[in-house]
Design a protein around this motif. Structure first.
Motif, PDB file in Angstrom:
ATOM      1  N   ASN A  81       0.921  -1.196   0.045  1.00 50.23           N
ATOM      2  CA  ASN A  81       0.014   0.084   0.020  1.00 50.23           C
ATOM      3  C   ASN A  81       1.065   1.248   0.180  1.00 50.23           C
ATOM      4  O   ASN A  81       1.999   1.077   0.519  1.00 50.23           O
ATOM      5  N   SER A  82       0.284   2.314  -0.512  1.00 50.07           N
ATOM      6  CA  SER A  82       1.072   3.624  -0.595  1.00 50.07           C
ATOM      7  C   SER A  82       1.434   4.125   0.732  1.00 50.07           C
ATOM      8  O   SER A  82       2.538   4.745   0.958  1.00 50.07           O
ATOM      9  N   TRP A  83       0.835   3.844   1.852  1.00 49.36           N
ATOM     10  CA  TRP A  83       1.016   4.332   2.997  1.00 49.36           C
ATOM     11  C   TRP A  83       1.562   3.326   4.098  1.00 49.36           C
ATOM     12  O   TRP A  83       1.889   3.821   5.172  1.00 49.36           O
ATOM     13  N   CYS A  84       2.156   2.249   3.577  1.00 47.53           N
ATOM     14  CA  CYS A  84       2.626   1.428   4.479  1.00 47.53           C
ATOM     15  C   CYS A  84       4.489   1.778   4.464  1.00 47.53           C
ATOM     16  O   CYS A  84       5.088   1.498   3.679  1.00 47.53           O
ATOM     17  N   THR A  85       4.849   2.054   5.624  1.00 48.98           N
ATOM     18  CA  THR A  85       6.040   2.360   5.921  1.00 48.98           C
ATOM     19  C   THR A  85       7.030   1.179   5.692  1.00 48.98           C
ATOM     20  O   THR A  85       8.047   1.666   4.904  1.00 48.98           O
ATOM     21  N   THR A  86       6.681   0.163   5.923  1.00 49.74           N
ATOM     22  CA  THR A  86       7.615  -1.253   5.603  1.00 49.74           C
ATOM     23  C   THR A  86       7.669  -1.264   4.311  1.00 49.74           C
ATOM     24  O   THR A  86       9.010  -1.568   3.838  1.00 49.74           O
TER      25      THR A  86
ATOM     26  N   VAL B 105       1.079  -5.612  -6.382  1.00 52.83           N
ATOM     27  CA  VAL B 105      -0.401  -5.608  -6.253  1.00 52.83           C
ATOM     28  C   VAL B 105      -0.673  -4.599  -5.068  1.00 52.83           C
ATOM     29  O   VAL B 105      -0.353  -4.832  -4.105  1.00 52.83           O
ATOM     30  N   ALA B 106      -1.174  -3.439  -5.375  1.00 49.67           N
ATOM     31  CA  ALA B 106      -1.690  -2.319  -4.435  1.00 49.67           C
ATOM     32  C   ALA B 106      -3.059  -2.874  -4.040  1.00 49.67           C
ATOM     33  O   ALA B 106      -3.861  -2.918  -4.823  1.00 49.67           O
ATOM     34  N   GLY B 107      -3.106  -2.835  -2.738  1.00 49.52           N
ATOM     35  CA  GLY B 107      -4.399  -3.077  -2.069  1.00 49.52           C
ATOM     36  C   GLY B 107      -5.347  -1.785  -2.451  1.00 49.52           C
ATOM     37  O   GLY B 107      -5.130  -0.829  -2.939  1.00 49.52           O
ATOM     38  N   GLU B 108      -6.328  -1.807  -1.594  1.00 48.91           N
ATOM     39  CA  GLU B 108      -7.368  -0.802  -1.603  1.00 48.91           C
ATOM     40  C   GLU B 108      -6.458   0.647  -1.206  1.00 48.91           C
ATOM     41  O   GLU B 108      -6.303   0.686  -0.163  1.00 48.91           O
ATOM     42  N   ASP B 109      -6.623   1.322  -2.406  1.00 49.02           N
ATOM     43  CA  ASP B 109      -5.579   2.575  -2.137  1.00 49.02           C
ATOM     44  C   ASP B 109      -6.134   3.467  -3.394  1.00 49.02           C
ATOM     45  O   ASP B 109      -6.946   3.196  -4.099  1.00 49.02           O
ATOM     46  N   GLU B 110      -5.595   4.626  -2.927  1.00 48.81           N
ATOM     47  CA  GLU B 110      -6.052   5.747  -4.067  1.00 48.81           C
ATOM     48  C   GLU B 110      -4.914   5.723  -5.104  1.00 48.81           C
ATOM     49  O   GLU B 110      -3.704   5.838  -5.030  1.00 48.81           O
TER      50      GLU B 110
ATOM     51  N   ALA C 194      -2.134   8.244  -5.170  1.00 44.73           N
ATOM     52  CA  ALA C 194      -1.226   7.966  -4.039  1.00 44.73           C
ATOM     53  C   ALA C 194      -0.303   6.712  -4.328  1.00 44.73           C
ATOM     54  O   ALA C 194       0.899   6.819  -4.458  1.00 44.73           O
ATOM     55  N   VAL C 195      -1.055   5.909  -5.207  1.00 43.29           N
ATOM     56  CA  VAL C 195      -0.079   4.720  -5.880  1.00 43.29           C
ATOM     57  C   VAL C 195       0.857   5.297  -6.856  1.00 43.29           C
ATOM     58  O   VAL C 195       2.057   4.803  -6.780  1.00 43.29           O
ATOM     59  N   GLN C 196       0.279   6.049  -7.677  1.00 42.27           N
ATOM     60  CA  GLN C 196       1.358   6.781  -8.809  1.00 42.27           C
ATOM     61  C   GLN C 196       2.365   7.377  -7.986  1.00 42.27           C
ATOM     62  O   GLN C 196       3.755   7.179  -8.383  1.00 42.27           O
ATOM     63  N   ALA C 197       2.139   8.267  -6.938  1.00 42.02           N
ATOM     64  CA  ALA C 197       3.189   9.026  -6.462  1.00 42.02           C
ATOM     65  C   ALA C 197       4.374   8.084  -5.868  1.00 42.02           C
ATOM     66  O   ALA C 197       5.369   8.285  -5.557  1.00 42.02           O
TER      67      ALA C 197
END
Length: 200
Positions: A96-101, A125-130, A133-136
């Protein structure tokens, strides 16, 4: 105030155009990485032909078969993962884009994927995400492999992924070789590829 704004706009536009021309004209042929895809992780990131010298270890006969899932890449292109492992091994990185690890390990994965280009296919494989945000995230970490937007979580559930990060290794032909709930670092993944997938 309005007069100042009208004078400023043409100047700003002219500077932007000049900067674009300079940026386009100052790169040499050796340093030019080629055109940047409009959407990172889309069909333009799909692998090229299989290298003629690709030597693979046979998959264990008792390995389970990986789920044959389909999804949509970041640019809307369809992807059937079985089409990829029909020709070469596949590494799935669930993030996920917000995942720190995920972010901490992504640069290593990006470099590893470039090193194995066309020999081993990496698929994000990006989970439920914007999507923005994934592109960034993809651009920040120079992700140059295809990425599926798994908005419904179908692919995540098929591979029993509950939270990011996670990594799954699939052999050519679709045998499920190894999974890492909680993820894995690039050095360990590299060693596993050499041990289980790539023939010396």
């Amino acid at each position: 105030m309005r007069r100042r704004f009208r004078r400023t706009v043409p100047v700003v536009v002219a500077l932007a155009v000049a900067a674009a021309l300079v940026a386009g004209g100052c790169t040499s042929g050796d340093d030019d990485p080629g055109p940047v895809p409009a959407v990172a992780g889309g069909a333009a990131a799909m692998p090229g032909p299989v290298p003629g010298d690709l030597a693979l270890r046979p998959a264990p006969t008792d390995s389970p078969v990986a789920p044959r899932v389909s999804g949509t890449l970041t640019d809307g292109s369809p992807l059937a993962v079985a089409d990829l492992w029909a020709e070469r091994p596949v590494v799935f990185t669930f993030f996920n884009s917000w995942c720190t690890t995920c972010a901490q390990r992504q640069d290593g994965f990006s470099e590893l994927a470039r090193g194995y280009r066309d020999k081993v296919v990496f698929v994000g494989v990006a989970g439920e995400d914007e999507p923005d945000a994934v592109q960034a995230y993809l651009r920040e970490h120079r992700v140059e492999y295809p990425v599926v937007l798994d908005d419904t979580g179908t692919i995540w559930r098929s591979y029993a992924v509950r939270e990011p990060p996670a990594v799954v290794l699939v052999a050519k032909g679709g045998a499920l070789l190894r999974g890492w709930p909680g993820g894995v670092d690039a050095a360990t993944l590299d060693g596993t590829l050499r041990e289980l997938v790539l023939a010396p």
